[in-house]
Design a protein around this motif. Sequence first.
Motif, mmCIF file in Angstrom:
data_model
loop_
_atom_site.group_PDB
_atom_site.id
_atom_site.type_symbol
_atom_site.label_atom_id
_atom_site.label_comp_id
_atom_site.label_asym_id
_atom_site.label_seq_id
_atom_site.Cartn_x
_atom_site.Cartn_y
_atom_site.Cartn_z
ATOM 1 N N ALA A 158 2.810 -18.296 -8.851
ATOM 2 C CA ALA A 158 1.410 -17.713 -9.191
ATOM 3 C C ALA A 158 1.320 -16.310 -9.404
ATOM 4 N N PRO A 159 1.579 -15.576 -8.333
ATOM 5 C CA PRO A 159 1.819 -13.930 -8.258
ATOM 6 C C PRO A 159 2.771 -13.535 -9.315
ATOM 7 N N PHE A 160 3.770 -13.661 -9.386
ATOM 8 C CA PHE A 160 4.604 -13.154 -10.464
ATOM 9 C C PHE A 160 4.275 -13.489 -11.897
ATOM 10 N N ALA A 161 3.733 -14.555 -12.255
ATOM 11 C CA ALA A 161 3.028 -14.910 -13.514
ATOM 12 C C ALA A 161 1.676 -13.971 -13.736
ATOM 13 N N LEU A 162 1.014 -13.735 -12.809
ATOM 14 C CA LEU A 162 -0.330 -12.954 -12.818
ATOM 15 C C LEU A 162 0.102 -11.547 -12.998
ATOM 16 N N PHE A 163 1.077 -11.108 -12.207
ATOM 17 C CA PHE A 163 1.728 -9.566 -12.546
ATOM 18 C C PHE A 163 2.395 -9.489 -13.665
ATOM 19 N N ALA A 164 2.891 -10.397 -14.305
ATOM 20 C CA ALA A 164 3.611 -10.261 -15.527
ATOM 21 C C ALA A 164 2.500 -10.064 -16.661
ATOM 22 N N TYR A 165 1.460 -10.978 -16.507
ATOM 23 C CA TYR A 165 0.224 -10.510 -17.489
ATOM 24 C C TYR A 165 -0.313 -9.562 -17.108
ATOM 25 N N ALA A 166 -0.567 -9.002 -15.939
ATOM 26 C CA ALA A 166 -1.315 -7.593 -15.825
ATOM 27 C C ALA A 166 -0.512 -6.649 -16.382
ATOM 28 N N LEU A 167 1.077 -6.447 -16.202
ATOM 29 C CA LEU A 167 1.677 -5.417 -16.469
ATOM 30 C C LEU A 167 1.742 -5.073 -17.994
ATOM 31 N N GLN A 168 1.185 -6.228 -18.614
ATOM 32 C CA GLN A 168 1.103 -6.002 -20.304
ATOM 33 C C GLN A 168 -0.172 -5.076 -20.649
ATOM 34 N N HIS A 169 -0.988 -4.940 -19.774
ATOM 35 C CA HIS A 169 -2.291 -4.293 -19.840
ATOM 36 C C HIS A 169 -2.536 -3.069 -18.869
ATOM 37 N N LEU A 170 -1.509 -2.945 -17.849
ATOM 38 C CA LEU A 170 -1.899 -1.753 -16.959
ATOM 39 C C LEU A 170 -0.594 -1.214 -16.766
ATOM 40 N N PRO A 171 -0.516 0.095 -16.436
ATOM 41 C CA PRO A 171 0.468 1.018 -16.134
ATOM 42 C C PRO A 171 0.998 0.461 -14.785
ATOM 43 N N ALA A 172 2.327 0.881 -14.545
ATOM 44 C CA ALA A 172 2.890 0.384 -13.200
ATOM 45 C C ALA A 172 2.251 1.083 -11.909
ATOM 46 N N GLY A 173 1.766 2.439 -12.134
ATOM 47 C CA GLY A 173 1.241 3.017 -10.798
ATOM 48 C C GLY A 173 -0.292 2.178 -10.393
ATOM 49 N N PRO A 174 -1.046 2.030 -11.255
ATOM 50 C CA PRO A 174 -2.353 1.509 -10.561
ATOM 51 C C PRO A 174 -2.425 -0.014 -10.484
ATOM 52 N N ALA A 175 -1.414 -0.691 -11.267
ATOM 53 C CA ALA A 175 -1.115 -2.068 -10.829
ATOM 54 C C ALA A 175 -0.328 -2.087 -9.382
ATOM 55 N N SER A 176 0.505 -1.214 -9.283
ATOM 56 C CA SER A 176 1.066 -1.133 -7.678
ATOM 57 C C SER A 176 0.141 -0.769 -6.548
ATOM 58 N N GLY A 195 -6.439 -7.319 -16.418
ATOM 59 C CA GLY A 195 -5.346 -7.050 -15.905
ATOM 60 C C GLY A 195 -5.433 -6.710 -14.273
ATOM 61 N N ALA A 196 -6.626 -5.976 -14.042
ATOM 62 C CA ALA A 196 -6.831 -5.507 -12.933
ATOM 63 C C ALA A 196 -7.263 -6.962 -12.189
ATOM 64 N N LEU A 197 -8.021 -7.766 -12.447
ATOM 65 C CA LEU A 197 -8.356 -9.079 -11.945
ATOM 66 C C LEU A 197 -6.984 -9.959 -11.444
ATOM 67 N N ALA A 198 -6.047 -9.833 -12.461
ATOM 68 C CA ALA A 198 -5.056 -10.823 -12.268
ATOM 69 C C ALA A 198 -4.204 -10.095 -11.212
ATOM 70 N N CYS A 199 -3.969 -8.865 -11.116
ATOM 71 C CA CYS A 199 -3.425 -8.077 -9.654
ATOM 72 C C CYS A 199 -4.222 -8.537 -8.480
ATOM 73 N N LEU A 200 -5.502 -8.562 -8.356
ATOM 74 C CA LEU A 200 -6.170 -8.796 -7.331
ATOM 75 C C LEU A 200 -6.007 -10.275 -6.800
ATOM 76 N N SER A 257 9.839 -3.093 -9.318
ATOM 77 C CA SER A 257 9.799 -4.183 -10.159
ATOM 78 C C SER A 257 8.649 -4.267 -10.949
ATOM 79 N N PHE A 258 7.342 -3.071 -10.812
ATOM 80 C CA PHE A 258 6.382 -2.858 -11.828
ATOM 81 C C PHE A 258 6.967 -2.265 -12.983
ATOM 82 N N LEU A 259 8.109 -1.384 -12.989
ATOM 83 C CA LEU A 259 8.699 -0.840 -13.986
ATOM 84 C C LEU A 259 9.709 -1.794 -14.662
ATOM 85 N N PHE A 260 10.193 -2.898 -14.073
ATOM 86 C CA PHE A 260 11.123 -3.869 -14.792
ATOM 87 C C PHE A 260 10.072 -4.678 -15.659
ATOM 88 N N MET A 261 8.781 -4.972 -15.142
ATOM 89 C CA MET A 261 7.908 -5.753 -15.518
ATOM 90 C C MET A 261 7.195 -5.178 -17.040
#
Length: 300
Positions: free
Chosen positions: A78-96, A153-158, A17-21
């Motif tokens: 909420a989490p899907f929207a937050l991760f969609a935002y975060a993955l525009q600013h973070l790579p998939a690995g750190p976000a996961s 982006g990191a705060l959005a993930c958390l 899902s992180f790749l797809f986002m």
Amino acid sequence: MRDFAELLVLGAVWGASFLFMRWSAADFGTLTLAWLRVSGGALFLLPILLWRQGRAPLVQMQQLWRPMLFIGLVNSAAPFALFAYALQHLPAGPASILNATVPMWTALVAWVWIAQTPTALRVLGLLLGFVGVVLLVNARSAGVQAGELHLLGALACLLATLNYAVAAIGTQRWLSGLSPLAVATGSQLAAAAWLLLPGVLAWPAQWPGGRAWLALLGLAGLCTGLAYLLYFRLFARVGPSKAVTVTFLIPLFAILWGALFLGERLSPSMLGGGLLVLAGTALSLGLVKLREKPKPPAAP
């Protein structure tokens, strides 16, 4: 063995899902992508629910509409929207890897909400995980945007993972009488209702490309519909604390997919922070325990 196999499949799917986002978030935008994802998941699950269980679960959902709306918000919208935002600013690995903080948040939420007092080892796990998160937030690697956007982006993930933790405890308290398929379907319908107006209003001015649409299909069908079906089935069989251990596997697959398809690399600080997060998660789940010294035999 069956539970482990399903956990492995779930980790691989949610890791993707992180790749797809990464492939779709910039084209669709944060709110529109989240709305289309949950709507697609609901369309995937609803016919299966009606075919296997009939209309009875729909009546139960209507009776539990308040908790269902809440779970739909904190477990998907909420989490899907937050991760969609975060993955525009973070790579998939750190976000996961940041996603792996879910069990730590779950232990903390259980402590505050249902007075489930953590052991000293679990408190240590929370502290280790916090240190790991700090390292990840301050890390740099190929594809990471420095400065304010990286931090946001990191705060959005958390914040997304905190929502997942609240959803796990809330589902156990309010929706345990529903079947896993009904919970998965109802939560996606509720999430689609939450995001309908924001998603339509935020529709991108430029029509998304073909790769973005294919990534959306993967997000909706595999990473939402199928994944939540597997997750809530595991949730019902093994309980929330064990079900959320899937977050151990997600970073492994996300890093693999990111390396194969996005050319992402991990820096030493990211690797160290990720190991601390995983170690803290293991402690906070009670998966690591100290051996107790055997008591000496009582004197005759």
